[in-house]
Design a protein around this motif. Structure first.
Motif, PDB file in Angstrom:
ATOM      1  N   ALA A 120       0.870  -1.182   0.000  1.00 53.69           N
ATOM      2  CA  ALA A 120       0.000   0.000   0.000  1.00 53.69           C
ATOM      3  C   ALA A 120       0.902   1.226   0.000  1.00 53.69           C
ATOM      4  O   ALA A 120       2.021   1.182   0.525  1.00 53.69           O
ATOM      5  CB  ALA A 120      -0.876  -0.020   1.247  1.00 53.69           C
ATOM      6  N   SER A 121       0.433   2.356  -0.575  1.00 57.90           N
ATOM      7  CA  SER A 121       1.208   3.601  -0.474  1.00 57.90           C
ATOM      8  C   SER A 121       1.322   3.948   1.000  1.00 57.90           C
ATOM      9  O   SER A 121       0.386   3.705   1.771  1.00 57.90           O
ATOM     10  CB  SER A 121       0.479   4.761  -1.149  1.00 57.90           C
ATOM     11  N   PHE A 122       2.454   4.511   1.386  1.00 59.70           N
ATOM     12  CA  PHE A 122       2.626   4.869   2.803  1.00 59.70           C
ATOM     13  C   PHE A 122       3.496   6.107   2.941  1.00 59.70           C
ATOM     14  O   PHE A 122       4.283   6.424   2.047  1.00 59.70           O
ATOM     15  CB  PHE A 122       3.248   3.694   3.580  1.00 59.70           C
ATOM     16  N   ILE A 123       3.321   6.777   4.067  1.00 60.04           N
ATOM     17  CA  ILE A 123       4.133   7.950   4.388  1.00 60.04           C
ATOM     18  C   ILE A 123       4.468   7.868   5.879  1.00 60.04           C
ATOM     19  O   ILE A 123       3.581   7.659   6.711  1.00 60.04           O
ATOM     20  CB  ILE A 123       3.358   9.269   4.119  1.00 60.04           C
ATOM     21  N   GLY A 124       5.738   8.015   6.219  1.00 54.56           N
ATOM     22  CA  GLY A 124       6.140   8.075   7.627  1.00 54.56           C
ATOM     23  C   GLY A 124       5.681   9.407   8.204  1.00 54.56           C
ATOM     24  O   GLY A 124       5.840  10.446   7.555  1.00 54.56           O
ATOM     25  N   VAL A 125       5.111   9.399   9.404  1.00 51.98           N
ATOM     26  CA  VAL A 125       4.516  10.607   9.993  1.00 51.98           C
ATOM     27  C   VAL A 125       4.998  10.756  11.432  1.00 51.98           C
ATOM     28  O   VAL A 125       4.849   9.829  12.227  1.00 51.98           O
ATOM     29  CB  VAL A 125       2.971  10.476   9.951  1.00 51.98           C
ATOM     30  N   LYS A 126       5.573  11.943  11.742  1.00 49.37           N
ATOM     31  CA  LYS A 126       6.141  12.130  13.084  1.00 49.37           C
ATOM     32  C   LYS A 126       5.489  13.267  13.884  1.00 49.37           C
ATOM     33  O   LYS A 126       5.937  13.574  14.994  1.00 49.37           O
ATOM     34  CB  LYS A 126       7.646  12.370  12.960  1.00 49.37           C
ATOM     35  N   SER A 127       4.480  13.917  13.308  1.00 45.82           N
ATOM     36  CA  SER A 127       3.784  14.978  14.056  1.00 45.82           C
ATOM     37  C   SER A 127       2.381  15.143  13.487  1.00 45.82           C
ATOM     38  O   SER A 127       2.087  14.663  12.393  1.00 45.82           O
ATOM     39  CB  SER A 127       4.540  16.308  13.930  1.00 45.82           C
ATOM     40  N   LEU A 128       1.538  15.869  14.236  1.00 48.45           N
ATOM     41  CA  LEU A 128       0.162  16.098  13.769  1.00 48.45           C
ATOM     42  C   LEU A 128       0.170  16.910  12.478  1.00 48.45           C
ATOM     43  O   LEU A 128      -0.614  16.651  11.559  1.00 48.45           O
ATOM     44  CB  LEU A 128      -0.635  16.818  14.872  1.00 48.45           C
ATOM     45  N   THR A 129       1.084  17.894  12.385  1.00 45.07           N
ATOM     46  CA  THR A 129       1.182  18.701  11.155  1.00 45.07           C
ATOM     47  C   THR A 129       1.523  17.803   9.975  1.00 45.07           C
ATOM     48  O   THR A 129       0.908  17.898   8.907  1.00 45.07           O
ATOM     49  CB  THR A 129       2.279  19.780  11.328  1.00 45.07           C
ATOM     50  N   GLU A 130       2.501  16.914  10.185  1.00 46.28           N
ATOM     51  CA  GLU A 130       2.867  15.978   9.102  1.00 46.28           C
ATOM     52  C   GLU A 130       1.685  15.078   8.739  1.00 46.28           C
ATOM     53  O   GLU A 130       1.478  14.759   7.578  1.00 46.28           O
ATOM     54  CB  GLU A 130       4.056  15.105   9.530  1.00 46.28           C
TER      55      GLU A 130
END
Ligand SMILES: Nc1ncnc2c1ncn2[C@@H]1O[C@H](COP(=O)(O)OP(=O)(O)O)[C@@H](O)[C@H]1O
Ligand SMILES: [Mg+2]
Length: 355
Positions: A120-130
């Motif tokens: 699946a497409s994915f994106i690493g996320v480290k904050s609410l803004t991200e």
């Protein structure tokens, strides 16, 4: 080198997977030593030796490493640094590097993509803004997961619309997360691959997995798939095992899409719930296969001997044991956990379809 009988296999983790590894090791003449954090774990009640200690207790880790001839693990939530410490004294299979890759969803999916295999497409996320940016880019529905420590659907929240970002972020309460596109798969399958010290591989037949409340409920063996698709699934598993330089077994969970394409969902470099059927219905059980691989044996045949269904006994379902006890096609496995809790895997039963 083949580990001689009466050697001791160290197993990090004390759950039901450890318990079934211990039983496979015992019938091959090995002793076992469990390292786990809880007293009276399902594995320790059947193991030759047990050390109860924190997975970060360096003195305990060193002592444990000095009493065993090889170490393996039965779950992924061990700090890789602890496995590295063990590796300074003894052999560890699969390697700490395999664990470090597979226990972290972004590292795992990146490795899979680097092999040219779809996820699946994915994106690493480290904050609410991200997270807000990522949801905007990906669109909804999507699913936010913690990168580490998730299991049985724990540590994940589905996001249906943009305004759910903050609630999802607060629910997970982690700064290391992954956002994945929500895949409308046709079904879920898994493949277990084994790889020995010399690099030979063998795959079990792909099986179909049915989840309820995000927990595996049922495995149908074999999955009914076109031959080509089954072959593709096995080739994906073999390629991943080779890339990881795996020694031992690994489960590969896949989504089958409507167009027939296969996406890898996640990897587990250890025995897997969807492989429990192999105890009765394959030429070699996944547990024996893992022990064979880490002890330097040749891998056993992975042939399916008989079609079957594996049913997990979750929570109160374990109370149905009497019904299965009277069914000659049913093979009960009860893990010996003291308390029944909702959502807890208490045992499983493999029902042979044709005799
Ligand atoms: N990106 C996704 N799209 C659709 N369904 C998903 C997705 N990720 C997970 N799921 C569903 O949730 C289940 C559990 O997710 P998974 O990532 O395998 O975590 P775990 O098994 O560690 O809890 C999957 O088997 C699948 O049914
Ligand atoms: Mg999963």
């Amino acid at each position: 080198m083949t580990l001689p009988p009466a050697s001791t296999i160290g197993i990090v983790g004390g759950g039901q997977l450890g318990r079934m590894l211990v039983m496979a090791a015992a019938h091959m003449g090995y002793k076992t030593h469990i390292l786990c954090e809880d007293e009276n774990s399902p594995a320790s009640v059947v193991s030759t030796f047990t050390t109860v200690a924190s997975y970060t207790d360096e003195a305990a880790l060193k002592r444990f490493a000095s009493c065993v001839d090889v170490v393996t693990f039965e779950f992924e939530n061990i700090p890789p640094a602890s496995l590295e410490l063990l590796q300074a004294t003894t052999i560890v299979h699969p390697s700490p590097k395999v664990l470090a890759t597979c226990r972290h969803r972004v590292r795992e999916k990146s490795m899979i993509r680097d092999c040219g295999i779809m996820t699946a497409s994915f994106i690493g996320v480290k904050s609410l803004t991200e997270l807000k940016h990522a949801v905007e880019m990906m669109g909804t529905p999507c699913v936010l997961k913690t990168c580490e420590f998730g299991y049985d659907g724990k540590g994940q929240v589905k996001i249906e619309s943009d305004d759910e970002c903050e609630a999802a972020w607060n629910t997970l309460a982690s700064k290391d997360t992954i956002l994945e596109d929500w895949m409308k798969f046709e079904r879920e399958i898994s493949v277990i691959v084994a790889r020995d010290v010399a690099g030979n591989t063998r795959c079990y037949d792909p099986v179909e997995n049915i989840h309820r409340n995000h927990i595996l409920a049922q495995t149908n063996v074999p999955a009914i798939l076109p031959d080509e698709m089954a072959k593709d699934a096995c080739n994906i598993a073999i390629k991943l095992a080779e890339t990881l330089d795996l020694v031992g077994i690994m489960a590969v969970e896949l989504f089958v899409m409507k167009d027939g394409s296969l996406l890898v969902n996640e990897l587990a470099p250890r025995p897997h719930n969807s492989g429990h059927w192999t105890i009765e219905a394959a030429a070699t059980s996944q547990f024996e296969q893992h022990i064979r691989a880490i002890c330097g044996y040749a891998l056993g045949y992975t042939t399916t001997l008989i079609p079957c269904t594996m049913l997990n006994l979750i929570g109160d379902e374990v109370l149905n044991w009497k019904e299965y006890a009277q069914n000659p096609k049913a093979h009960l496995h009860i893990y010996g956990k003291a308390d029944i809790r909702a959502g807890r895997k208490m045992g499983h039963v493999t029902v042979l379809e044709k005799v």
